[in-house]
Design a protein around this motif. Structure first.
Motif, PDB file in Angstrom:
ATOM      1  N   TRP A 136      36.656  46.646  41.467  1.00  0.00           N
ATOM      2  CA  TRP A 136      35.319  47.040  41.014  1.00  0.00           C
ATOM      3  C   TRP A 136      34.464  45.821  40.686  1.00  0.00           C
ATOM      4  O   TRP A 136      33.256  45.815  40.909  1.00  0.00           O
ATOM      5  N   HIS A 137      35.086  44.793  40.154  1.00  0.00           N
ATOM      6  CA  HIS A 137      34.316  43.583  39.834  1.00  0.00           C
ATOM      7  C   HIS A 137      33.756  42.971  41.130  1.00  0.00           C
ATOM      8  O   HIS A 137      32.581  42.601  41.191  1.00  0.00           O
ATOM      9  N   GLU A 138      34.584  42.906  42.151  1.00  0.00           N
ATOM     10  CA  GLU A 138      34.126  42.331  43.419  1.00  0.00           C
ATOM     11  C   GLU A 138      33.011  43.190  44.029  1.00  0.00           C
ATOM     12  O   GLU A 138      32.024  42.669  44.546  1.00  0.00           O
ATOM     13  N   ALA A 140      30.989  45.055  42.332  1.00  0.00           N
ATOM     14  CA  ALA A 140      29.807  44.893  41.477  1.00  0.00           C
ATOM     15  C   ALA A 140      29.022  43.649  41.885  1.00  0.00           C
ATOM     16  O   ALA A 140      27.790  43.661  41.895  1.00  0.00           O
ATOM     17  N   HIS A 141      29.725  42.584  42.260  1.00  0.00           N
ATOM     18  CA  HIS A 141      29.027  41.392  42.757  1.00  0.00           C
ATOM     19  C   HIS A 141      28.161  41.756  43.962  1.00  0.00           C
ATOM     20  O   HIS A 141      27.020  41.326  44.077  1.00  0.00           O
ATOM     21  N   LEU A 142      28.732  42.559  44.872  1.00  0.00           N
ATOM     22  CA  LEU A 142      27.991  42.901  46.091  1.00  0.00           C
ATOM     23  C   LEU A 142      26.811  43.830  45.786  1.00  0.00           C
ATOM     24  O   LEU A 142      25.785  43.768  46.451  1.00  0.00           O
ATOM     25  N   LYS A 152      28.832  32.255  46.281  1.00  0.00           N
ATOM     26  CA  LYS A 152      29.871  31.370  45.754  1.00  0.00           C
ATOM     27  C   LYS A 152      30.414  31.834  44.399  1.00  0.00           C
ATOM     28  O   LYS A 152      31.417  31.333  43.931  1.00  0.00           O
ATOM     29  N   PHE A 153      29.714  32.775  43.777  1.00  0.00           N
ATOM     30  CA  PHE A 153      30.184  33.235  42.464  1.00  0.00           C
ATOM     31  C   PHE A 153      31.088  34.467  42.540  1.00  0.00           C
ATOM     32  O   PHE A 153      31.494  34.992  41.523  1.00  0.00           O
ATOM     33  N   MET A 154      31.361  34.930  43.727  1.00  0.00           N
ATOM     34  CA  MET A 154      31.992  36.244  43.807  1.00  0.00           C
ATOM     35  C   MET A 154      33.485  36.233  43.522  1.00  0.00           C
ATOM     36  O   MET A 154      34.306  36.542  44.371  1.00  0.00           O
ATOM     37  N   ARG A 155      33.804  35.866  42.309  1.00  0.00           N
ATOM     38  CA  ARG A 155      35.204  35.842  41.891  1.00  0.00           C
ATOM     39  C   ARG A 155      35.374  36.743  40.676  1.00  0.00           C
ATOM     40  O   ARG A 155      34.425  36.965  39.937  1.00  0.00           O
ATOM     41  N   THR A 156      36.617  37.207  40.479  1.00  0.00           N
ATOM     42  CA  THR A 156      36.928  37.920  39.241  1.00  0.00           C
ATOM     43  C   THR A 156      37.744  36.965  38.382  1.00  0.00           C
ATOM     44  O   THR A 156      38.795  36.484  38.818  1.00  0.00           O
ATOM     45  N   ASN A 157      37.246  36.666  37.202  1.00  0.00           N
ATOM     46  CA  ASN A 157      37.952  35.741  36.313  1.00  0.00           C
ATOM     47  C   ASN A 157      38.590  36.484  35.156  1.00  0.00           C
ATOM     48  O   ASN A 157      38.074  37.509  34.712  1.00  0.00           O
ATOM     49  N   GLU A 166      26.271  36.014  33.892  1.00  0.00           N
ATOM     50  CA  GLU A 166      26.221  36.938  35.030  1.00  0.00           C
ATOM     51  C   GLU A 166      27.592  37.580  35.270  1.00  0.00           C
ATOM     52  O   GLU A 166      27.687  38.730  35.686  1.00  0.00           O
ATOM     53  N   GLU A 167      28.654  36.828  34.989  1.00  0.00           N
ATOM     54  CA  GLU A 167      30.007  37.380  35.142  1.00  0.00           C
ATOM     55  C   GLU A 167      30.236  38.523  34.146  1.00  0.00           C
ATOM     56  O   GLU A 167      30.883  39.522  34.457  1.00  0.00           O
ATOM     57  N   VAL A 168      29.709  38.359  32.935  1.00  0.00           N
ATOM     58  CA  VAL A 168      29.850  39.418  31.923  1.00  0.00           C
ATOM     59  C   VAL A 168      29.074  40.655  32.375  1.00  0.00           C
ATOM     60  O   VAL A 168      29.538  41.789  32.243  1.00  0.00           O
TER      61      VAL A 168
HETATM   62 ZN   LIG Z   1      32.828  37.556  39.188  1.00  0.00          ZN
END
Ligand SMILES: [Zn+2]
Length: 339
Positions: A136-138, A140-142, A152-157, A166-168
């Protein structure tokens, strides 16, 4: 939420998404995503589970999930994509370090029938428990992808707050649609909130979700006021500070007590000012304490919110409550709702 709403990064994201009047960007970005999700649902009319919703949005966002279950699978996935000219996969093993759970790449050499993106989901070891949320996080980025810069930010940390506001925000979007209230509310009208109901709904709607994510997600989506409290032994904030500053043991060590160390207030609870503060001590007379000390499997009781008292002696409001308790890890989860 207040600080996220004040973040320039979140305002920029809202502007980039074309939101005209911005006053509460977090809610407005969530609404923006909801419009997209509703549009997708119009196409996928037979979609009635959260897992199905995830797959429908993935299709519309043009990504495919690629799950990595062990190191061998990591190696073969890397080789497979690199050999067909996707050089970005060459560092996949170092990209998926201890703090990264997932990552989305844009394919540069795809076949016409292939989806544009690949969302690699790390399911190795304990990361497997988070695979549903990582997906879902990935996604949500899209949903909020405005330009290639954001690729380049499309990671789940593991700790999004450490990375970027933006990650939050992306985590919030994942939380909203991973446990989409309109799907859940259709199912819960006749039920009271119990651990058993949440378990049953999780099994039916999103079996891949972890127990903890499902508890938080279903409580957040619940139509009535509800608090989820994770209670375990802990210190007061001032005791934690003293302990970290004190280099010699001249003072008596503070005693850890059973506290509500993590609190989820759902929107209906926030609206009704029905709350327990984070780190409050669990009342001695509460079933939570009895349950914690007596190693029961589950318990429930009718209590009163005014039993909860902060360290300065202030009590919470006089509200009769239902308390249901379940053991989890080293502590207990309590579901608390007004009677
Ligand atoms: Zn992320």
């Amino acid at each position: 939420m207040a600080s996220l709403n004040d973040s320039p990064v979140i305002w920029t994201l809202a502007k980039d998404l074309g939101i005209k009047k911005i006053s509460n960007p977090v809610e407005e970005i969530l609404n923006f995503c909801e419009k997209k999700v509703k549009k997708i649902l119009k196409e996928f009319t037979d979609c009635n589970t959260l897992q199905g919703l995830l797959e429908a949005i993935a299709a519309k966002m043009n990504t495919q999930f690629c799950e990595i279950r062990d190191d061998n699978e990591l190696e073969t996935t890397k080789k497979r994509f690199v050999s067909r000219g996707e050089k970005i996969f060459a560092n996949l093993d170092s990209e998926l370090n201890d703090e990264v759970l997932g990552i989305t790449f844009k394919l540069t050499n795809r076949e016409p029938w292939e989806r544009q993106f690949v969302s690699v989901i790390d399911c190795r070891g304990s990361k497997a428990f988070r695979s549903y949320f990582t997906k879902w996080h990935e996604i949500a980025h899209l949903l909020v992808l405005t330009d290639q810069q954001r690729l380049k930010f499309m990671r789940t940390n593991t700790n999004p707050a450490k990375i970027d506001p933006e990650e939050v925000m992306v985590d919030k979007i994942a939380g909203r649609f991973g446990f989409y209230p309109s799907f859940i509310r259709k199912k819960v009208k006749k039920h009271d909130l119990t651990f058993e109901i949440i378990e049953m709904l999780k099994f039916e709607l999103c079996p891949e979700a972890s127990v903890k994510a499902a508890l938080i997600g279903f409580v957040n989506a619940w139509p009535g006021p509800c608090i989820l409290a994770y209670c375990k032994l802990g210190l007061k904030k001032s005791e934690q500070r003293n302990l970290s500053q004190q280099s010699f043991g001249f003072m008596a060590e503070p005693m850890a007590r059973l506290r509500a160390i993590e609190i989820v207030l759902n929107p209906a609870a926030t609206k009704a000012s029905f709350r327990i503060h984070k780190n409050m001590r669990v009342p001695n007379s509460s079933v939570i304490k009895y349950f914690y000390e007596n190693f029961e499997e589950f318990a429930e009781a009718e209590e009163n919110l005014s039993w909860w008292e902060s360290s300065d002696g202030k009590r919470l409001g006089d509200i009769p409550i239902a308390v249901k308790v379940r053991r989890y890890s080293e502590g207990v989860f309590a579901l608390i709702s007004p009677l």
